[in-house]
Design a protein around this motif. Structure first.
Motif, PDB file in Angstrom:
ATOM      1  N   GLN A   1       0.753  -1.148   0.052  1.00  0.00           N
ATOM      2  CA  GLN A   1       0.030   0.024   0.098  1.00  0.00           C
ATOM      3  C   GLN A   1       1.022   1.226   0.097  1.00  0.00           C
ATOM      4  OE1 GLN A   1      -2.600  -0.227   3.283  1.00  0.00           O
ATOM      5  NE2 GLN A   1      -4.187  -1.455   2.074  1.00  0.00           N
ATOM      6  N   VAL A   2       1.770   1.212   0.795  1.00  0.00           N
ATOM      7  CA  VAL A   2       2.662   2.350   0.891  1.00  0.00           C
ATOM      8  C   VAL A   2       3.552   2.793  -0.484  1.00  0.00           C
ATOM      9  CG1 VAL A   2       5.094   3.165   2.029  1.00  0.00           C
ATOM     10  CG2 VAL A   2       3.047   2.296   3.295  1.00  0.00           C
ATOM     11  N   ILE A   3       3.907   1.610  -1.097  1.00  0.00           N
ATOM     12  CA  ILE A   3       4.618   1.558  -2.285  1.00  0.00           C
ATOM     13  C   ILE A   3       3.737   2.172  -3.262  1.00  0.00           C
ATOM     14  CG2 ILE A   3       6.061   0.270  -4.231  1.00  0.00           C
ATOM     15  CD1 ILE A   3       6.930  -1.225  -1.988  1.00  0.00           C
ATOM     16  N   GLY A   4       2.376   1.443  -3.467  1.00  0.00           N
ATOM     17  CA  GLY A   4       1.440   1.994  -4.347  1.00  0.00           C
ATOM     18  C   GLY A   4       1.038   3.180  -4.070  1.00  0.00           C
ATOM     19  N   ALA A   5       1.116   3.727  -2.948  1.00  0.00           N
ATOM     20  CA  ALA A   5       0.584   5.235  -2.642  1.00  0.00           C
ATOM     21  C   ALA A   5       1.714   6.329  -3.111  1.00  0.00           C
ATOM     22  CB  ALA A   5       0.429   5.273  -1.068  1.00  0.00           C
TER      23      ALA A   5
ATOM     24  N   ALA B   1       2.650  12.681  10.678  1.00  0.00           N
ATOM     25  CA  ALA B   1       3.982  12.657  11.682  1.00  0.00           C
ATOM     26  C   ALA B   1       3.455  13.115  12.944  1.00  0.00           C
ATOM     27  CB  ALA B   1       4.778  14.044  10.954  1.00  0.00           C
ATOM     28  N   ARG B   2       2.267  14.002  13.061  1.00  0.00           N
ATOM     29  CA  ARG B   2       2.087  14.278  14.400  1.00  0.00           C
ATOM     30  C   ARG B   2       1.371  12.898  14.893  1.00  0.00           C
ATOM     31  NH1 ARG B   2      -3.137  18.076  16.073  1.00  0.00           N
ATOM     32  NH2 ARG B   2      -4.159  16.157  15.122  1.00  0.00           N
ATOM     33  N   PHE B   3       0.850  12.081  14.344  1.00  0.00           N
ATOM     34  CA  PHE B   3      -0.020  10.914  14.601  1.00  0.00           C
ATOM     35  C   PHE B   3       1.181   9.831  15.331  1.00  0.00           C
ATOM     36  CE2 PHE B   3      -0.794   6.455  13.573  1.00  0.00           C
ATOM     37  CZ  PHE B   3      -1.998   6.203  14.318  1.00  0.00           C
ATOM     38  N   PHE B   4       2.485   9.672  14.522  1.00  0.00           N
ATOM     39  CA  PHE B   4       3.383   8.983  14.880  1.00  0.00           C
ATOM     40  C   PHE B   4       4.044   9.418  16.100  1.00  0.00           C
ATOM     41  CE2 PHE B   4       3.808   7.320  10.537  1.00  0.00           C
ATOM     42  CZ  PHE B   4       3.749   5.910  10.792  1.00  0.00           C
ATOM     43  N   SER B   5       4.344  10.525  16.170  1.00  0.00           N
ATOM     44  CA  SER B   5       5.267  11.181  17.567  1.00  0.00           C
ATOM     45  C   SER B   5       4.208  11.011  18.696  1.00  0.00           C
ATOM     46  CB  SER B   5       5.450  12.699  16.972  1.00  0.00           C
ATOM     47  OG  SER B   5       4.216  13.503  17.001  1.00  0.00           O
ATOM     48  N   ARG B   6       3.023  11.239  18.215  1.00  0.00           N
ATOM     49  CA  ARG B   6       2.254  11.153  19.809  1.00  0.00           C
ATOM     50  C   ARG B   6       1.996   9.517  20.258  1.00  0.00           C
ATOM     51  NH1 ARG B   6      -1.921  16.064  19.323  1.00  0.00           N
ATOM     52  NH2 ARG B   6      -0.263  17.694  19.355  1.00  0.00           N
ATOM     53  N   ASN B   7       1.910   8.895  19.356  1.00  0.00           N
ATOM     54  CA  ASN B   7       1.166   7.454  19.388  1.00  0.00           C
ATOM     55  C   ASN B   7       2.099   6.241  18.903  1.00  0.00           C
ATOM     56  OD1 ASN B   7      -1.698   8.702  19.912  1.00  0.00           O
ATOM     57  ND2 ASN B   7      -1.238   9.405  18.071  1.00  0.00           N
ATOM     58  N   GLY B   8       3.302   6.562  18.717  1.00  0.00           N
ATOM     59  CA  GLY B   8       4.221   5.481  18.502  1.00  0.00           C
ATOM     60  C   GLY B   8       4.293   4.112  19.328  1.00  0.00           C
ATOM     61  N   SER B   9       4.764   4.490  20.513  1.00  0.00           N
ATOM     62  CA  SER B   9       4.797   3.209  21.474  1.00  0.00           C
ATOM     63  C   SER B   9       3.584   2.708  22.174  1.00  0.00           C
ATOM     64  CB  SER B   9       5.551   4.004  22.789  1.00  0.00           C
ATOM     65  OG  SER B   9       4.962   5.007  23.664  1.00  0.00           O
ATOM     66  N   VAL B  10       2.332   3.363  21.877  1.00  0.00           N
ATOM     67  CA  VAL B  10       1.049   2.669  22.254  1.00  0.00           C
ATOM     68  C   VAL B  10       0.794   1.370  21.722  1.00  0.00           C
ATOM     69  CG1 VAL B  10      -1.264   2.868  22.257  1.00  0.00           C
ATOM     70  CG2 VAL B  10       0.051   4.941  22.569  1.00  0.00           C
ATOM     71  N   PHE B  11       1.373   1.341  20.273  1.00  0.00           N
ATOM     72  CA  PHE B  11       1.290  -0.206  19.550  1.00  0.00           C
ATOM     73  C   PHE B  11       2.012  -1.093  20.231  1.00  0.00           C
ATOM     74  CE2 PHE B  11       0.050   3.282  16.596  1.00  0.00           C
ATOM     75  CZ  PHE B  11      -1.243   2.855  16.399  1.00  0.00           C
ATOM     76  N   GLN B  12       3.171  -0.814  20.922  1.00  0.00           N
ATOM     77  CA  GLN B  12       4.182  -1.706  21.256  1.00  0.00           C
ATOM     78  C   GLN B  12       3.607  -2.291  22.673  1.00  0.00           C
ATOM     79  OE1 GLN B  12       8.367  -0.417  21.863  1.00  0.00           O
ATOM     80  NE2 GLN B  12       9.073  -2.388  22.323  1.00  0.00           N
TER      81      GLN B  12
ATOM     82  N   LEU C   1      -4.692   8.446   1.917  1.00  0.00           N
ATOM     83  CA  LEU C   1      -5.585   7.921   2.963  1.00  0.00           C
ATOM     84  C   LEU C   1      -4.903   6.678   3.180  1.00  0.00           C
ATOM     85  CD1 LEU C   1      -9.204   8.978   1.887  1.00  0.00           C
ATOM     86  CD2 LEU C   1      -8.034   9.753   3.651  1.00  0.00           C
ATOM     87  N   LEU C   2      -4.496   5.996   2.370  1.00  0.00           N
ATOM     88  CA  LEU C   2      -3.855   4.630   2.299  1.00  0.00           C
ATOM     89  C   LEU C   2      -2.574   4.657   3.306  1.00  0.00           C
ATOM     90  CD1 LEU C   2      -3.931   3.137  -1.244  1.00  0.00           C
ATOM     91  CD2 LEU C   2      -5.136   2.407   0.820  1.00  0.00           C
ATOM     92  N   LEU C   3      -1.913   5.811   3.103  1.00  0.00           N
ATOM     93  CA  LEU C   3      -0.634   6.177   4.044  1.00  0.00           C
ATOM     94  C   LEU C   3      -0.951   6.254   5.417  1.00  0.00           C
ATOM     95  CD1 LEU C   3       1.560   8.495   1.914  1.00  0.00           C
ATOM     96  CD2 LEU C   3       2.048   6.028   2.379  1.00  0.00           C
ATOM     97  N   GLY C   4      -2.212   6.573   5.480  1.00  0.00           N
ATOM     98  CA  GLY C   4      -2.779   7.087   6.968  1.00  0.00           C
ATOM     99  C   GLY C   4      -2.983   5.736   7.381  1.00  0.00           C
ATOM    100  N   PHE C   5      -3.843   4.861   6.693  1.00  0.00           N
ATOM    101  CA  PHE C   5      -4.382   3.588   7.254  1.00  0.00           C
ATOM    102  C   PHE C   5      -3.313   2.856   7.449  1.00  0.00           C
ATOM    103  CE2 PHE C   5      -8.482   4.889   5.353  1.00  0.00           C
ATOM    104  CZ  PHE C   5      -9.327   4.766   6.346  1.00  0.00           C
ATOM    105  N   ALA C   6      -2.272   2.908   6.567  1.00  0.00           N
ATOM    106  CA  ALA C   6      -1.048   1.960   7.002  1.00  0.00           C
ATOM    107  C   ALA C   6       0.009   2.617   8.088  1.00  0.00           C
ATOM    108  CB  ALA C   6      -0.206   2.068   5.593  1.00  0.00           C
ATOM    109  N   ALA C   7      -0.375   3.745   8.425  1.00  0.00           N
ATOM    110  CA  ALA C   7       0.558   4.253   9.630  1.00  0.00           C
ATOM    111  C   ALA C   7       0.305   3.220  10.958  1.00  0.00           C
ATOM    112  CB  ALA C   7       0.191   5.696   9.963  1.00  0.00           C
ATOM    113  N   PRO C   8      -0.794   2.977  11.471  1.00  0.00           N
ATOM    114  CA  PRO C   8      -0.896   1.995  12.440  1.00  0.00           C
ATOM    115  C   PRO C   8      -0.088   0.696  12.368  1.00  0.00           C
ATOM    116  CG  PRO C   8      -2.936   2.819  12.248  1.00  0.00           C
ATOM    117  CD  PRO C   8      -2.124   3.428  10.951  1.00  0.00           C
ATOM    118  N   ALA C   9      -0.238   0.303  11.330  1.00  0.00           N
ATOM    119  CA  ALA C   9       0.312  -0.989  10.861  1.00  0.00           C
ATOM    120  C   ALA C   9       1.731  -1.036  10.823  1.00  0.00           C
ATOM    121  CB  ALA C   9      -0.388  -1.453   9.593  1.00  0.00           C
TER     122      ALA C   9
END
Length: 588
Positions: free
Chosen positions: A147-151, A185-196, A301-309
């Motif tokens: 998805q990321v490559i395609g996006a 970028a803000r999404f990653f900076s605030r929520n990166g370790s939540v998934f771990q 949007l695909l990049l956004g949806f791929a961000a949590p994954a």
């Protein structure tokens, strides 16, 4: 504030290592990328067919162009379907291949890690890393990565086409890209370790589940069902709470991206419509441009949806590589030699040992030497260091200080495989595997004949029991030996060890679960076998009656070798031995 994966070098490095693993499946991965590029080309040409059909066909009332454009759109649709299938198939094949490799690697690593690692590691966490974490990585490779490559490819392709068609409208449209990038970028900076934390919490939940599955009899015996349910529910609630944090993070980011896409659409329709009215833009071009607008917002949007994954895959990759990168503390030395002949002289030279994480030493300056063909008994109270002594011989652990030698050679100079294959061990805790009784006895010698298996079973005093079962040696063993008594499992474990090509035999309290009469029968058979096959034998026991015929008895107390000698010698020279004997006689 939680760190993002960009701010966490370990996560990013682990994710890069996952991508490097694709090199082993590069041809399949190339197939996925080629399918993606062809899909992007088919997607990009479709709006141009629309434009041509509207401007040259409908507007010009040319039915030939209308039918031709319709036929081309059908062909483009079929091409998109085929290329989309190819992309999905090849990317899924790539992800499955990579997951296969990781599962094998982590299982192999777990099998080769030293006892000290398993003393510290939670089994449930290892299971989670070998299953759930690898599945997160597989999902990332099979879905999110493509998805990321395609996006990215689609974004560049469509942006180029838009700039060629109408640079003013293109600039309006492309303003959404940096804004969306900032939101992500803000999404990653605030929520990166939540998934771990989600994966860590899942491992903790699995730990409670595993403990209850293994200890279900204890739970029921002490009527602790409700307390265990409450403990599991509490951890389950924590898992849900952490998982909801990920949903809240998505909720706070993606509605803004959707709002942004709608605002851009309104701006394009308004400005483009004005250009159509002023005859600066054709209606076909506006329709095509609006179609491209959907295609350029979709990658965002695909990049956004791929961000949590991506965040989850990075956290999972870090956890997987923590296991794969763990140091194997017990390994072959350079130029290690095979252990082939055994003269029977086992020497402990000022051996001290401390278990990892322990505050006190389990052994303190232990020194002794055996003679060939001796039967050595090790006796002592619980926690005195008896099992630790025999654990050093096959190098389950290495001494903290001192040396353990066989015939003058440090055991660390032998290859592990040859050393352990010549040392037969019956552990205090019996473990049986799923399968038949025959397969369990022949676990270390799968090619053993049924005659050899029966001979070992007879020596272990378990043949009569097995022969009396309806399926005999083909009887299926329940999980962990459920359905067998402790004594029966112990005797099967003894038979399993006797079938190996051992030269040194270690029996770690191996008759503790059988009655005195059976223990005496097993001991008589072992005494005869030991003098035939072994060069030295070590027997750990709690009962003095089972070791009184030993050639020598080592008496341990709080990690110290306090006395050694025959039964008669120790009765006259060791107050501690006399006290143990007296206490056992009174209990009897």
């Amino acid at each position: 504030m939680a760190q993002s994966i960009e701010d966490n070098p370990a996560s990013m490095a682990s994710l890069k290592r996952v991508l490097q693993g694709l090199n082993a499946h590069r041809f399949v991965a190339i197939g996925a990328v080629l399918s993606l590029l062809l899909l992007t080309a088919a997607t990009a040409v479709t709006p141009q067919i629309f434009r041509w059909g509207i401007d040259q066909g409908i507007a010009a009332k040319n039915f030939t162009v209308v039918w031709e454009s319709a036929a081309l759109m059908v062909i483009a649709a079929i091409a998109r379907g085929l290329f989309n299938f190819g992309q999905t198939f090849w990317s899924e094949s790539t992800s499955q291949g990579l997951a296969y490799d990781l599962r094998n690697q982590i299982f192999t690593k777990i099998e080769t890690l030293s006892f000290s690692y398993h003393d510290r590691a939670q089994t449930s966490q290892l299971i989670t890393r070998a299953t759930s974490d690898i599945e997160q990585i597989r999902s990332f490779i099979g879905t999110s990565l493509i998805q990321v490559i395609g996006a990215v490819v689609t974004l560049i392709t469509i942006a180029t086409i838009l700039l060629i068609m109408n640079w003013q409208l293109a600039l309006i449209t492309l303003t959404s890209v940096p804004i969306a990038a900032w939101l992500l970028a803000r999404f990653f900076s605030r929520n990166g370790s939540v998934f771990q934390r989600v994966q860590q919490q899942l491992g903790d939940l699995n730990a409670v589940l595993q403990e209850n599955l293994l200890g279900v009899r204890v739970v029921k015996a002490f009527v602790r069902e409700s307390q265990e349910e409450a403990r599991y529910t509490a951890l389950n609630n924590e898992l849900v709470a952490v998982s909801m944090k990920t949903l809240h993070a998505i909720r706070n980011t993606f509605p803004l991206i959707f709002l942004l896409s709608n605002l851009i659409t309104i701006a394009v329709i308004g400005y483009g419509g004005a250009q159509v009215i002023n005859r600066q833009f054709s209606i076909g071009e506006l329709v095509a441009f609006n179609s491209y607008l959907l295609f350029i917002l979709q990658p965002i949007l695909l990049l956004g949806f791929a961000a949590p994954a991506i965040a989850q895959a990075a956290a999972s990759a870090q956890r997987v590589y923590e296991v794969l990168d763990s140091e194997i503390e017990i390994r072959d030395r350079p130029r290690a030699i095979p252990f082939e002949k055994c003269g029977g002289r086992v020497t402990f030279e000022n051996v001290s040992f401390r278990y990892p994480g322990a505050t006190v030493e389990a052994l303190k300056n232990v020194s002794f030497e055996t003679k060939p063909n001796e039967l050595i008994a090790i006796l002592g109270m619980t926690g005195s260091g008896k099992s630790t002594i025999v654990n050093l011989l096959p190098r389950f652990y290495d001494p903290t200080r001192g040396a353990v030698r066989i015939d003058g050679h440090d055991v660390r100079d032998f290859t592990l495989m040859s050393l352990r294959s010549r040392i037969g061990v019956v552990f205090q805790e019996t473990t049986l595997f799923s399968g038949t009784l025959r397969e369990n006895i022949a676990y270390a010698k799968s090619e053993a004949s049924i005659a050899e298996i029966i001979e070992a079973a007879k020596t272990a005093q378990i043949h009569d029991f097995i022969a009396g079962l309806p399926d005999g040696y083909e009887t299926i063993v329940g999980e962990r030996g459920v359905g067998l008594s402790g004594g029966q499992k112990q005797r099967i474990a003894i038979a399993r060890t006797l079938l190996t090509d051992y030269r040194i035999l270690i029996l770690d309290d191996s008759t503790s679960a059988v009655d005195a009469k059976t223990a005496a029968q097993i001991q008589d058979a072992l005494d005869h076998l030991m003098h035939q096959k072994t060069c030295t034998a070590f027997v750990i026991a709690q009962r003095i009656t089972t070791v009184r015929n030993a050639d020598r008895i080592l008496l341990m107390d709080q990690g110290l070798l306090v006395a050694q000698g025959t039964h008669e010698e120790l009765m006259h020279t060791s107050p501690l031995y006399s006290a143990i004997l007296e206490s056992q006689v009174k209990r009897a």
